[in-house]
Write a protein that holds these residues in place. Structure first.
Motif, PDB file in Angstrom:
ATOM      1  N   GLU B 108      41.195  48.587  84.695  1.00  0.00           N
ATOM      2  CA  GLU B 108      42.282  47.792  85.242  1.00  0.00           C
ATOM      3  C   GLU B 108      42.872  46.408  84.291  1.00  0.00           C
ATOM      4  OE1 GLU B 108      41.196  45.524  88.842  1.00  0.00           O
ATOM      5  OE2 GLU B 108      42.462  43.949  88.272  1.00  0.00           O
ATOM      6  N   GLU B 131      43.140  51.386  90.956  1.00  0.00           N
ATOM      7  CA  GLU B 131      43.284  50.232  90.262  1.00  0.00           C
ATOM      8  C   GLU B 131      44.278  50.499  89.263  1.00  0.00           C
ATOM      9  OE1 GLU B 131      40.208  51.600  91.191  1.00  0.00           O
ATOM     10  OE2 GLU B 131      38.671  50.373  91.467  1.00  0.00           O
ATOM     11  N   GLU B 132      43.885  51.332  88.435  1.00  0.00           N
ATOM     12  CA  GLU B 132      44.654  51.635  87.148  1.00  0.00           C
ATOM     13  C   GLU B 132      46.172  52.019  87.534  1.00  0.00           C
ATOM     14  OE1 GLU B 132      43.108  55.964  85.755  1.00  0.00           O
ATOM     15  OE2 GLU B 132      43.599  54.355  83.960  1.00  0.00           O
ATOM     16  N   HIS B 135      47.792  48.827  88.538  1.00  0.00           N
ATOM     17  CA  HIS B 135      47.953  47.693  87.555  1.00  0.00           C
ATOM     18  C   HIS B 135      48.729  48.182  86.396  1.00  0.00           C
ATOM     19  CE1 HIS B 135      44.764  45.945  90.051  1.00  0.00           C
ATOM     20  NE2 HIS B 135      45.696  44.863  90.023  1.00  0.00           N
TER      21      HIS B 135
END
Ligand SMILES: Cc1cc2nc3c(=O)[nH]c(=O)nc-3n(C[C@H](O)[C@H](O)[C@H](O)COP(=O)(O)O)c2cc1C
Lengths: 229, 444
Positions: B108, B131-132, B135
């Motif tokens: 992240e 998450e990645e 973000h």
């Protein structure tokens, strides 16, 4: 029924049209004419449709398929149904190398033979081959089932993880960490379900098959196992 | 011992051949019977960007004003075939590092830091985490031999696709993730049993050789309706041929990773002895691009030991379009930080040397899947540090470019460079400082 003749329509147009279909499309049955070994026919589908390819397909036919049923009335080139997620792919002829490679779900049925590395790195797909499979099939197979009605080539299931292999004919040799395992009732039931799904019906008796899977000895690095590779 | 006695013995002298590291490794091997596995890149000294210098402006070349005259840094990737090329604001990307090797918090943070300055992080050998994705404003999705977590939805969610053929730390090697790091979530994403020592494949399962690669790339383009830029990543070993073959196979970009490139876990012998230095890899790759008329059309992204803006500028001057960083990004997040010295000591190492990333006990919470350790990394703060660092590197590269009179960092060229020693001059194909001599080129 939409028909697309690849002798006149570029492959890009066919795939673009198939990708645009909405889940509730009423164009649910497509015919592809004159595939002539083109690559990536009907790759990346994501709708509950039927696509019938009338002839031989090149590499990666129905690659990464989701939901769709793709029938190939001919032979399929390398990596047919590679990384399939769901749906069904049916090759009426033979399949080249790496059929069903890395597949995560769905059912791949090959009426003829499959070449080397059938089911390599499979991750949950079910594969039923009515003929034989080539060497290194189910190499590093992680999950799913590979059913072979004919024979298996050298090094079947080499470095296998949790996939299950059922072979009716002979196995030339087993790969590293792959062993024969007991056929319990649950396995017979699972095999029956797979054979039925592949349309093999009563023609094959589950008791004629042997089951192979991982000895799980190579799951952890251990110096004493270095010679196994 | 009397003074007299002392001269009867050979004064203690350590061997250059059997140096401390070699001796320690012999002892370690004898005690364990297994090769050393570790993270990070090569630790030996090899010819590198430090062996190059910029000439700067002179009477015949005038510089640009530091704060007043523009020096652009943007780079667009994927103009060759992709319907939706990506534009990065800075020529520095974050290299592929898997969720699994890194904690979700670290992934992240990489996404946050990269997005803050307008560049892209890259997934890795373990699939894309929500998450990645959420973000990262621009995310590159890797297609690796293992195909862990590969699926068409993430392929379409990605902004670019990177077909990984090899890595500089281990050209010809597959991945490794030891059991300590195969947590439930990592295992599920990879369809593997929890806690096993995972070895991922070194060859792609469904293609072999350049002709197949071309067809594979075509399939990826078909699946994603020709929208995404497609990169091909190679470890530096035969960069001239690999670049030419990647271009022939239809790549939009070539990622070239030199031997200094980091890894999450690889045999030390592999890291130290296979592949060629980043410096030596760039000129042959650029030569291939130029000979095929593809320089600046197929973008070249170089990685392996990039630490600062000078390294960035030197890579670009040699002909790269962008660079990529792995190890340096982890350090910016907080890896190997001296304030954790006590904990590094407990692990038998010291800040700056910690490389047992495969063990999953990283006190900085970066190369771990241990929830308690991972929770130590604040993704917002770590992301900000990464953004700061990327900004500094960019400013440094601009400073050099302006000194050389360039209004875009891409206008840096080999003519701006000289080498400090013969090795670097020969590898980089620039003159030895103060001479006109480029070893291996022309009459000599
Ligand atoms: C922790 C870690 C994990 C990595 N994982 C991957 C990976 O999954 N796929 C990949 O292509 N490269 C991977 N790499 C290599 C990087 O993408 C990159 O090539 C390398 O880090 C660049 O060199 P540098 O570390 O000197 O900047 C990894 C590197 C590190 C340090």
């Amino acid at each position: 029924m939409p028909e697309v003749d690849l002798a006149v329509t570029p492959l890009r147009e066919l795939n673009a049209a198939l990708h645009k279909l909405k889940p509730d499309t009423n164009e649910t049955s497509w015919r592809v004419l004159n595939p002539r070994g083109q690559h990536a026919i009907a790759a990346g589908l994501d709708a509950p449709i039927l696509v019938t390819v009338e002839g031989h397909a090149g590499y990666y036919c129905a690659g990464m398929n989701k939901q769709a049923t793709v029938v190939i009335n001919g032979n399929a080139g390398q990596g047919v149904a590679e990384n399939m997620m769901s749906g069904q792919v049916h090759v009426k002829g033979d399949a080249s190398q790496a059929a069903g490679a890395t597949g995560c779900g769905g059912l791949l049925v090959i009426d003829g033979n499959a070449s080397a590395r059938c089911g390599i790195s499979m991750k949950g797909i079910d594969i039923v081959v009515k003929g034989s499979v080539g060497h290194l099939s189910a190499f590093m197979a992680q999950a799913g089932n590979l059913v072979v009605l004919g024979d298996a080539g050298e090094a079947l299931g080499d470095s296998i993880y949790e996939a299950r292999l059922y072979v009716r004919g002979s196995v030339k040799s087993l790969g590293a960490d792959c062993i024969e395992k007991e056929m319990r009732d649950e396995h017979k039931a699972e095999l029956r379900r797979l054979l039925d799904a592949a349309g093999v019906d009563g023609a094959a008796d589950v008791s004629e098959f042997r089951r192979y899977g991982s000895a799980r000895k190579l799951y952890h690095f251990h110096i004493d196992n270095a010679g196994s590779y | 011992m009397t003074a007299q006695d002392r001269w009867l013995h050979t004064p203690p002298r350590k061997s250059a051949t059997f140096d401390d590291a070699s001796i320690a490794e012999i002892r370690r091997a004898a005690a364990t019977g297994i090769y050393d596995i570790r993270g990070a890149g090569t630790k030996r000294k090899v010819p590198h960007f430090d062996d190059l210098l910029f000439l700067g402006a002179s009477i015949s070349r005038y510089p640009l004003e530091g704060y007043r005259e523009k020096c652009a840094t943007d780079v667009t990737i994927g103009t060759r075939f992709a319907k939706k090329p990506i534009t990065l604001k800075i020529p520095i990307t974050i290299a592929g590092m898997s969720f699994g090797s890194l904690s979700a918090q670290a992934k992240e943070a990489l996404g946050r830091g990269a997005s803050a300055v307008g560049t892209s992080p890259t997934t890795g050998d373990g699939g894309m985490t929500p998450e990645e994705r959420s973000h990262s404003s621009i995310l590159v999705y890797q297609l690796l031999p293992s195909r862990y977590g590969m699926n068409p939805d993430d392929l379409r969610r990605a902004d670019a696709i990177e077909v990984v053929v090899g890595q500089g730390a281990k050209p010809g090697g597959g991945g490794m993730l030891l059991g300590q790091k195969i947590s439930k979530r990592v295992a599920e994403m990879r369809t593997l049993p929890e806690g096993i020592d995972q070895r991922s494949a070194c060859r792609h399962p469904d293609w072999t050789g350049p002709d197949d690669l071309e067809i594979k790339i075509q399939e990826l383009r078909e699946i994603t309706d020709w929208e995404k830029p497609i990169y091909v990543k190679v470890g530096a070993s035969r960069p001239y041929y690999d670049t030419a073959l990647a271009i022939k196979a239809g790549a939009d970009a070539v990622v070239l990773d030199g031997m200094q490139g980091g890894t999450a876990a690889t045999q030390d012998v592999f890291i130290e002895h296979v592949g060629i230095p980043t410096l030596a890899a760039i000129p042959p790759a650029v030569q291939a691009l130029q000979e095929l008329g593809m320089h600046r059309k197929v973008q070249l992204i170089v990685s392996g030991g990039i630490r600062n803006g000078a390294d960035v500028a030197k890579a670009l001057a040699l002909g790269a379009d962008a660079v990529s960083i792995g190890t340096a990004a982890l350090i910016a997040l907080g890896d190997n930080d001296p304030h954790l010295e006590d904990e590094y000591r407990k692990l038998g190492t010291t800040a700056g040397a910690y490389d047992d990333w495969h063990e999953g006990r990283d006190p900085a919470g970066i190369t771990t899947q241990d929830p308690a350790l991972a929770a130590r990394l604040d993704p917002v703060l770590a992301g900000r540090k990464l953004a700061n660092y990327l900004t500094v590197m960019t400013l440094e590269a601009q400073t050099i470019a302006r000194a050389c009179g360039k209004s875009h960092v891409h206008n840096l060229e080999p003519e701006d460079l000289v080498a400090l020693n013969v090795e670097a001059a020969a590898m980089a194909r620039v003159p030895l400082a103060g001479t006109n001599w480029v070893p291996g080129v022309g009459q000599w």
